[in-house]
Design an enzyme around this catalytic site. Sequence first.
Site, mmCIF file in Angstrom:
data_model
loop_
_atom_site.group_PDB
_atom_site.id
_atom_site.type_symbol
_atom_site.label_atom_id
_atom_site.label_comp_id
_atom_site.label_asym_id
_atom_site.label_seq_id
_atom_site.Cartn_x
_atom_site.Cartn_y
_atom_site.Cartn_z
ATOM 1 N N ALA A 47 41.190 33.881 44.427
ATOM 2 C CA ALA A 47 41.143 32.955 45.565
ATOM 3 C C ALA A 47 40.104 31.844 45.395
ATOM 4 C CB ALA A 47 40.930 33.746 46.858
ATOM 5 N N GLN A 195 45.300 42.377 35.735
ATOM 6 C CA GLN A 195 44.031 41.641 35.818
ATOM 7 C C GLN A 195 42.829 42.543 35.523
ATOM 8 O OE1 GLN A 195 46.399 41.557 38.180
ATOM 9 N NE2 GLN A 195 46.573 39.550 39.147
ATOM 10 N N ASP A 236 41.798 37.615 49.349
ATOM 11 C CA ASP A 236 42.489 36.323 49.288
ATOM 12 C C ASP A 236 42.530 35.645 50.654
ATOM 13 O OD1 ASP A 236 43.557 37.933 46.881
ATOM 14 O OD2 ASP A 236 44.054 35.838 46.454
#
Lengths: 346, 346
Positions: A47, A195, A236
Amino acid sequence: MIKTIEYVDGVVRMIDQTLLPSEKVFVDCKTIEEVGHAIKTMIIRGAPAIGVAAAMGVSLGADSISASNFDEFFAALEKQCDQLGKSRPTAVNLAWAINRMKQVAKDSKNLPVSELKVRLKEEALTILTEDISINKAMGQHGQTLVESGNVVLTHCNAGALATAGYGTALGVIRASIGAGKNIRVLANETRPFLQGARLTAWELKEDNIPVKLITDSMCGFFMKNKEVDLVVVGADRIAGNGDIANKIGTYMVAVLAKENNIPFYVAAPVSTLDLSLASGDEIPIEERSAEEVVNINNKRMAPEGIEVAHPAFDITPNKLVTAIITEEGIARPPFTESLKAMAQKK
Amino acid sequence: MIKTIEYVDGVVRMIDQTLLPSEKVFVDCKTIEEVGHAIKTMIIRGAPAIGVAAAMGVSLGADSISASNFDEFFAALEKQCDQLGKSRPTAVNLAWAINRMKQVAKDSKNLPVSELKVRLKEEALTILTEDISINKAMGQHGQTLVESGNVVLTHCNAGALATAGYGTALGVIRASIGAGKNIRVLANETRPFLQGARLTAWELKEDNIPVKLITDSMCGFFMKNKEVDLVVVGADRIAGNGDIANKIGTYMVAVLAKENNIPFYVAAPVSTLDLSLASGDEIPIEERSAEEVVNINNKRMAPEGIEVAHPAFDITPNKLVTAIITEEGIARPPFTESLKAMAQKK
């Protein structure tokens, strides 16, 4: 440490996060459209990093506009921003950065267009340097929650690569180590995009921070076996009531933490708060391509002709969140009040 | 439907489950050692299928023994069995099948060695056909818990491929459909080995049973969104108190089911019960190679030089289990009594 993103001589340069850790390739974006594409395809993700990239993208877009007056300039800029704003729906930092850039343009409407473009470039660079300072402040607040000897579980990558540098959740880990605490990290690999395996494990290893990699399905096993002391993840978007939108699987981690009486912390800048939303139910959940689930390293792992789902985020209800670590301090329940207080400190 | 395992003319033939669904390759084992290797490397997997393979392996082993009397024969057989028994530690069906074959040998000690070998071959084939009947009986009991319109979440593969045929958890699904119920399956991909994506999705698609594939980290999302009505999984070993050893991630599913008030069912034959164990704490958890976590399709997804864990199973405590479906009926809490009753029916 490799720079996640930089902005020099009309080029936004970012490391391609789809190729790490096996390849270190830099992507140069010269237009706002190229930045939008990089965000959409997750060349850059996380984000805060998306926010920084968007601001730089708006500056590139501004530079490309031929206009003789502000109204003409701003109309063209808004059109570009609308398009960029659609690149990813869940992280609020994208809209936050775009709005901040638009506000700067409006506040400088009396400047000649050429100077306005310089002002927007400066603002994008300010957002980058601010992001690093914010992460360091967040780390300082967050490290007070960590004790030497702790094992910290994290999900996805909320690290240097998800920000302009230092990281949010991993910033708390870096600050804890900076404060002399001896801690270790347990990293969920974070399917489907990996990730955790590709980015978190890589950047922690680069900093010589001990990390153990597990599949997402293993985190409950380690919690139940008392091998996790606390959880720290990023976010986020955070609704006004403290409901958290974050990478798919975060809800799973939070429920398992509650079951095992392990504190569940979220580290995110105030720019991630969306106090306009009463609850997480209002946060749009991005549905990404099924291909990203079934194709791994160019090989399809499931039979053809079946349905595949790919919600990229989930909502963790506020009741599962122990505290939210921001650059302004640590917000605790009831979040409706404490988050408002954090936002007002800015 | 492809046969998971068969035993013809001195050859144990199994489909290589490491290559499905992209390649359908059959592996022929001609010795007990080859069967042990196939079990260890997961060419064949799933507790009941491992049991069937082990029984066939013991028969192959028996055939290879040159002995003039029972004692000599049995000593050689035991040595082979000890080795085979070490191939995988968690599933109790391996030990169960080996012990049953050894018992058959002991019960037939007065037969000439050549006839004893025939007797062992017959027993291995009996175990195969029994397994299918058991699964069908389990399915009939289990389908009473499923209503038309339900979405059933499952983890790993407890299907035809995990058994001699029909399946345990997927047997319940097949029996529900056989009873005219309109149901759909939500399948966790089941990292790291992807049994859900590769095997469950494949065998359900072959049978035209609607299946939606998700990553393990997504199952909480769908439960919270009220898109799951019940969970059915298999088991590798069940302790006397109803604690369940099953594929890593099963505990995660059970905790999420409890949080969302969704029934969590385990389907397993009585041969999976290990009433000698007071609780799941006594069940050995197999730790498999880290390579299976970080290497996907021959590409390393994480940096070198980090720690990687790979517990292949976890323990779901009995308090999270709604009921255990066996071929003898449905056991409900308190499991210490109900499981004993199931075992006594045999």
